[in-house]
Write a protein that holds these residues in place. Structure first.
Motif, PDB file in Angstrom:
ATOM      1  N   THR A 187       0.843  -1.188   0.000  1.00 21.03           N
ATOM      2  CA  THR A 187       0.000   0.000   0.000  1.00 21.03           C
ATOM      3  C   THR A 187       0.881   1.242   0.000  1.00 21.03           C
ATOM      4  O   THR A 187       2.042   1.209   0.390  1.00 21.03           O
ATOM      5  CB  THR A 187      -0.909  -0.005   1.236  1.00 21.03           C
ATOM      6  N   GLY A 188       0.296   2.368  -0.413  1.00 15.25           N
ATOM      7  CA  GLY A 188       1.073   3.584  -0.605  1.00 15.25           C
ATOM      8  C   GLY A 188       1.460   4.287   0.675  1.00 15.25           C
ATOM      9  O   GLY A 188       0.945   4.017   1.763  1.00 15.25           O
ATOM     10  N   GLY A 189       2.383   5.218   0.507  1.00 15.26           N
ATOM     11  CA  GLY A 189       2.812   6.048   1.620  1.00 15.26           C
ATOM     12  C   GLY A 189       3.651   7.213   1.125  1.00 15.26           C
ATOM     13  O   GLY A 189       4.306   7.119   0.083  1.00 15.26           O
ATOM     14  N   PHE A 190       3.619   8.331   1.847  1.00 14.12           N
ATOM     15  CA  PHE A 190       4.424   9.505   1.491  1.00 14.12           C
ATOM     16  C   PHE A 190       5.905   9.214   1.768  1.00 14.12           C
ATOM     17  O   PHE A 190       6.255   8.644   2.800  1.00 14.12           O
ATOM     18  CB  PHE A 190       3.996  10.714   2.318  1.00 14.12           C
ATOM     19  N   VAL A 191       6.769   9.626   0.837  1.00 11.51           N
ATOM     20  CA  VAL A 191       8.216   9.458   0.979  1.00 11.51           C
ATOM     21  C   VAL A 191       8.873  10.825   0.846  1.00 11.51           C
ATOM     22  O   VAL A 191       8.531  11.588  -0.065  1.00 11.51           O
ATOM     23  CB  VAL A 191       8.784   8.509  -0.098  1.00 11.51           C
ATOM     24  N   TRP A 192       9.836  11.128   1.728  1.00 10.25           N
ATOM     25  CA  TRP A 192      10.482  12.431   1.650  1.00 10.25           C
ATOM     26  C   TRP A 192      11.886  12.401   2.248  1.00 10.25           C
ATOM     27  O   TRP A 192      12.211  11.530   3.053  1.00 10.25           O
ATOM     28  CB  TRP A 192       9.628  13.492   2.362  1.00 10.25           C
ATOM     29  N   ARG A 193      12.683  13.403   1.854  1.00 12.43           N
ATOM     30  CA  ARG A 193      14.011  13.592   2.424  1.00 12.43           C
ATOM     31  C   ARG A 193      13.857  14.152   3.836  1.00 12.43           C
ATOM     32  O   ARG A 193      13.567  15.327   4.038  1.00 12.43           O
ATOM     33  CB  ARG A 193      14.826  14.540   1.561  1.00 12.43           C
ATOM     34  N   GLU A 194      14.093  13.288   4.818  1.00 13.42           N
ATOM     35  CA  GLU A 194      13.901  13.670   6.214  1.00 13.42           C
ATOM     36  C   GLU A 194      14.955  14.667   6.676  1.00 13.42           C
ATOM     37  O   GLU A 194      14.666  15.567   7.481  1.00 13.42           O
ATOM     38  CB  GLU A 194      13.910  12.422   7.093  1.00 13.42           C
ATOM     39  N   ASP A 195      16.190  14.541   6.174  1.00 18.10           N
ATOM     40  CA  ASP A 195      17.235  15.483   6.596  1.00 18.10           C
ATOM     41  C   ASP A 195      16.901  16.907   6.179  1.00 18.10           C
ATOM     42  O   ASP A 195      17.159  17.868   6.914  1.00 18.10           O
ATOM     43  CB  ASP A 195      18.595  15.048   6.049  1.00 18.10           C
ATOM     44  N   LEU A 196      16.278  17.052   4.996  1.00 22.76           N
ATOM     45  CA  LEU A 196      15.886  18.390   4.550  1.00 22.76           C
ATOM     46  C   LEU A 196      14.686  18.904   5.341  1.00 22.76           C
ATOM     47  O   LEU A 196      14.571  20.111   5.602  1.00 22.76           O
ATOM     48  CB  LEU A 196      15.561  18.362   3.055  1.00 22.76           C
ATOM     49  N   ARG A 197      13.793  17.994   5.698  1.00 20.16           N
ATOM     50  CA  ARG A 197      12.644  18.410   6.514  1.00 20.16           C
ATOM     51  C   ARG A 197      13.109  18.971   7.863  1.00 20.16           C
ATOM     52  O   ARG A 197      12.655  20.037   8.306  1.00 20.16           O
ATOM     53  CB  ARG A 197      11.702  17.230   6.745  1.00 20.16           C
ATOM     54  N   VAL A 198      14.048  18.262   8.481  1.00 26.56           N
ATOM     55  CA  VAL A 198      14.574  18.704   9.773  1.00 26.56           C
ATOM     56  C   VAL A 198      15.362  20.005   9.617  1.00 26.56           C
ATOM     57  O   VAL A 198      15.216  20.941  10.416  1.00 26.56           O
ATOM     58  CB  VAL A 198      15.453  17.607  10.400  1.00 26.56           C
ATOM     59  N   LYS A 199      16.180  20.054   8.584  1.00 31.67           N
ATOM     60  CA  LYS A 199      17.029  21.227   8.346  1.00 31.67           C
ATOM     61  C   LYS A 199      16.201  22.506   8.222  1.00 31.67           C
ATOM     62  O   LYS A 199      16.583  23.570   8.760  1.00 31.67           O
ATOM     63  CB  LYS A 199      17.851  21.009   7.067  1.00 31.67           C
ATOM     64  N   SER A 317       3.877   8.648  -3.487  1.00 29.77           N
ATOM     65  CA  SER A 317       3.542   7.316  -2.985  1.00 29.77           C
ATOM     66  C   SER A 317       4.624   6.301  -3.329  1.00 29.77           C
ATOM     67  O   SER A 317       5.202   6.339  -4.416  1.00 29.77           O
ATOM     68  CB  SER A 317       2.211   6.837  -3.585  1.00 29.77           C
ATOM     69  N   ASP A 318       4.892   5.425  -2.382  1.00 32.21           N
ATOM     70  CA  ASP A 318       5.690   4.230  -2.616  1.00 32.21           C
ATOM     71  C   ASP A 318       5.334   3.234  -1.516  1.00 32.21           C
ATOM     72  O   ASP A 318       4.676   3.584  -0.534  1.00 32.21           O
ATOM     73  CB  ASP A 318       7.190   4.525  -2.626  1.00 32.21           C
ATOM     74  N   ASN A 319       5.764   1.979  -1.699  1.00 25.04           N
ATOM     75  CA  ASN A 319       5.446   0.977  -0.683  1.00 25.04           C
ATOM     76  C   ASN A 319       6.601   0.850   0.316  1.00 25.04           C
ATOM     77  O   ASN A 319       7.729   1.262   0.029  1.00 25.04           O
ATOM     78  CB  ASN A 319       5.100  -0.367  -1.322  1.00 25.04           C
ATOM     79  N   PRO A 320       6.362   0.281   1.495  1.00 22.45           N
ATOM     80  CA  PRO A 320       7.386   0.250   2.545  1.00 22.45           C
ATOM     81  C   PRO A 320       8.674  -0.451   2.149  1.00 22.45           C
ATOM     82  O   PRO A 320       9.774   0.028   2.472  1.00 22.45           O
ATOM     83  CB  PRO A 320       6.693  -0.493   3.694  1.00 22.45           C
ATOM     84  N   THR A 321       8.578  -1.576   1.453  1.00 20.72           N
ATOM     85  CA  THR A 321       9.775  -2.344   1.106  1.00 20.72           C
ATOM     86  C   THR A 321      10.649  -1.595   0.119  1.00 20.72           C
ATOM     87  O   THR A 321      11.874  -1.546   0.251  1.00 20.72           O
ATOM     88  CB  THR A 321       9.381  -3.717   0.548  1.00 20.72           C
ATOM     89  N   ARG A 322      10.020  -0.997  -0.890  1.00 17.82           N
ATOM     90  CA  ARG A 322      10.819  -0.265  -1.883  1.00 17.82           C
ATOM     91  C   ARG A 322      11.402   1.004  -1.266  1.00 17.82           C
ATOM     92  O   ARG A 322      12.520   1.405  -1.597  1.00 17.82           O
ATOM     93  CB  ARG A 322       9.978   0.053  -3.113  1.00 17.82           C
ATOM     94  N   TYR A 323      10.628   1.642  -0.389  1.00 17.01           N
ATOM     95  CA  TYR A 323      11.174   2.798   0.343  1.00 17.01           C
ATOM     96  C   TYR A 323      12.449   2.396   1.080  1.00 17.01           C
ATOM     97  O   TYR A 323      13.455   3.118   1.051  1.00 17.01           O
ATOM     98  CB  TYR A 323      10.135   3.322   1.338  1.00 17.01           C
ATOM     99  N   ASN A 324      12.434   1.251   1.729  1.00 17.81           N
ATOM    100  CA  ASN A 324      13.599   0.794   2.479  1.00 17.81           C
ATOM    101  C   ASN A 324      14.789   0.536   1.562  1.00 17.81           C
ATOM    102  O   ASN A 324      15.936   0.845   1.901  1.00 17.81           O
ATOM    103  CB  ASN A 324      13.248  -0.484   3.249  1.00 17.81           C
ATOM    104  N   SER A 325      14.514  -0.016   0.378  1.00 16.16           N
ATOM    105  CA  SER A 325      15.581  -0.264  -0.593  1.00 16.16           C
ATOM    106  C   SER A 325      16.211   1.047  -1.057  1.00 16.16           C
ATOM    107  O   SER A 325      17.442   1.168  -1.136  1.00 16.16           O
ATOM    108  CB  SER A 325      15.017  -1.040  -1.791  1.00 16.16           C
ATOM    109  N   VAL A 326      15.357   2.041  -1.356  1.00 19.66           N
ATOM    110  CA  VAL A 326      15.866   3.350  -1.783  1.00 19.66           C
ATOM    111  C   VAL A 326      16.666   3.997  -0.661  1.00 19.66           C
ATOM    112  O   VAL A 326      17.724   4.594  -0.888  1.00 19.66           O
ATOM    113  CB  VAL A 326      14.697   4.260  -2.213  1.00 19.66           C
TER     114      VAL A 326
END
Length: 531
Positions: A187-199, A317-326
């Motif tokens: 199932t889908g989910g939002f993916v983002w650069r967390e370091d930039l979000r924090v920065k 959107s992306d799925n959890p497993t592919r997010y982890n691979s990226v």
């Protein structure tokens, strides 16, 4: 006379001893796993090879050497030839066969896929999923029935896959694909650069509004990074993803139809509606604000690649497993970068685990080597040598195992065969899988989604588009010519552009298509008890 009887008796005893010895040798030979004739004309290849690894347990004729044509979607890994060479060395010994691994690339893969199945090309195994229209292709005779072939050509594989999964992938009562047994959520989910979000102190994306705020913050603070990766397949990356979250649809319904998960029998026309117009204007605002490029329809790079190399900061959107691979590929290149993920289900309150149809392999109807193909696929799934090699590459060359975890050697640019580089999702074997340490986070996501899981009531539906096949082909062209530019923000007057698209779609036969699909869907809901 007595002397002659004694001689005969001694001769008889000697003959019995010889026969006993021969039988013992024969039994010893079988213990050492030498091939032995099957009761039929077929030749059994049951047992282990010289290295002590399990070989095919099938009872098929392997006397003639063959080359199998194996087709996978996407892009081939750089060192595929080395993996293929090792596979073929084993395969010659195990099945008197070789295999050629072929890839479509991600550019126009759907058209290439259709050609492979419709033009009688030499294909023996091909990837299937609901998003490659497995149900429709199976229903229309593109694949070979496997019900009788599997127990003969791949008995170990047939036993390995749980019976309920075989039942789940059946179309009109028949098996046409071998499903993966690894349970996951795609199932889908939002993916983002967390370091930039924090920065830049940006909000965490948990819905469309916070996602937009994140994109706006990236645009303002990181002018050299595209906020959102979209790519040329805007139908999937924008409309499908957006409708999954914002309108909680039951599944990726085609032809501009929509039904929500909570009310699946209420199937309505989405294209041309006020909701459709509102959504298209939102995509247009994203394009106008510079969140994604005006050239997305011509993009060839994958969206995940854009995150990895730093040219984009988020995906809708992306799925959890592919997010982890990226995440792992990105970390290998840029250890100081970080990626984060929020599954839609945690906001919506429900999630559907993957349906067995989602990843599989079928034998096209024109294959002349179906038995050998299934016997080979059995090895890919159940033989540890084949499975580890084709999923992870060569140990100590492409990866190492440290404390039970997978560790890539080098990085995404220097390693010629990264984890699951062959896109081998369908032949994952949970008994052999090796995960990165970060997979603990994915497992945590799965555990959270387990608490809110609901059945996938869409993927088991098998559409029969025979009555409107010509209209369907015409509509597909209309979509690409008129709807895709609308979604990509390339049409200045969205309302007028939508009107034009609907006119062209209706001319192509949209009404006929939608009415037939609705009838099939409602009948499926009634028969399956989901209405």
């Amino acid at each position: 006379m007595v002397g002659k009887q004694k001689k005969v008796l001694h001769l008889f005893i000697s003959l019995v001893l010889v026969l006993t010895l021969l039988a013992a040798c024969s039994n010893n030979s079988k213990t050492n796993n030498e091939p032995s004739p099957a009761p039929s004309k077929s030749t059994t290849t049951e047992g282990t090879n010289a290295e002590g690894n399990e070989s095919s347990s099938s009872g098929i004729d392997t006397s003639e050497r063959v080359e199998l044509q194996f087709y996978m979607l996407g892009n081939a890994p750089k060192d595929l030839d080395k993996v293929e060479a090792q596979v073929n060395e084993w395969l010659l010994e195990d099945l008197n066969a070789t295999v050629k691994f072929n890839y479509t690339t991600w550019t126009d893969w759907d058209q290439k896929y259709r050609l492979l199945l419709s033009t009688g090309q030499d294909v023996d195994l091909i990837f299937t999923a609901e998003w490659t229209q497995y149900q429709q292709y199976a229903k229309n005779g593109a694949f070979m029935r496997l019900d009788e072939l599997l127990p003969v050509a791949a008995p170990k594989l047939y036993e390995f896959v749980p019976q309920d999964m075989w039942e789940a992938v059946k179309i009109d009562g028949n098996i046409y694909t071998v499903p993966a047994t690894y349970k996951e959520y795609v199932t889908g989910g939002f993916v983002w650069r967390e370091d930039l979000r924090v920065k830049h102190n940006l909000p965490k994306p948990v819905d469309i509004e916070t996602f937009e705020a994140y994109l706006a913050g990236i645009k303002q603070n990181e002018p050299n990074i595209q906020p959102l990766a979209v790519g040329q397949d805007v139908g999937a990356t924008l409309e499908d993803a957006y409708l999954d979250f914002q309108r909680q649809r039951v599944g990726a319904m085609p032809y501009g139809l929509h039904a929500s998960y909570s009310d699946p029998s209420n199937i309505v026309g989405y294209w041309g509606s006020e909701e459709h117009l509102t959504d298209l204007k939102r995509y247009k605002s994203w394009a106008d604000n510079g969140y994604f490029s005006k050239n997305e329809l011509n993009e060839t790079d994958g969206n995940q690649d854009k995150l990895t190399n730093g040219t984009a900061a988020a995906m809708l959107s992306d799925n959890p497993t592919r997010y982890n691979s990226v995440l792992n590929q990105m970390k290998a290149l840029h250890p100081d970068w970080d990626l984060a993920y929020h599954p839609y289900g945690l906001t919506l309150g429900y999630a559907t685990p993957v349906h067995p149809i989602h990843n599989g392999f079928a034998v096209p109807k024109n294959s002349k080597k179906a038995e050998r193909a299934l016997a080979f696929y059995e090895l890919m799934v159940t033989d540890k040598r084949y499975n580890l090699l084709t999923q992870y590459g060569f140990e100590d060359v492409n990866y190492t195992v440290e404390d039970g975890y997978y560790k890539m050697i080098g990085d995404n640019t220097t390693n010629g065969f990264v984890r699951e580089a062959m896109n081998g999702w369908a032949w994952r074997n949970p008994e052999y899988m090796i995960f990165e340490p970060s997979y603990d986070g994915v497992e945590a996501i799965f555990n959270e989604l387990d608490k809110i899981q609901v059945p996938d009531i869409y993927t088991g539906f098998a559409e029969d588009y025979t009555p409107y096949q010509a209209e369907r082909a015409a509509l597909e062209q209309v979509e690409k010519q008129y709807l895709y530019p609308l979604m990509a923000g390339l049409v200045d007057d969205v309302e007028d552009g939508l009107k034009t698209f609907m006119e062209k779609a209706n001319q192509a036969g949209l009404e006929k298509i939608q009415e037939s699909y609705k009838q099939q869907w409602l009948q499926y809901l009634q028969e399956s008890g989901h209405n």
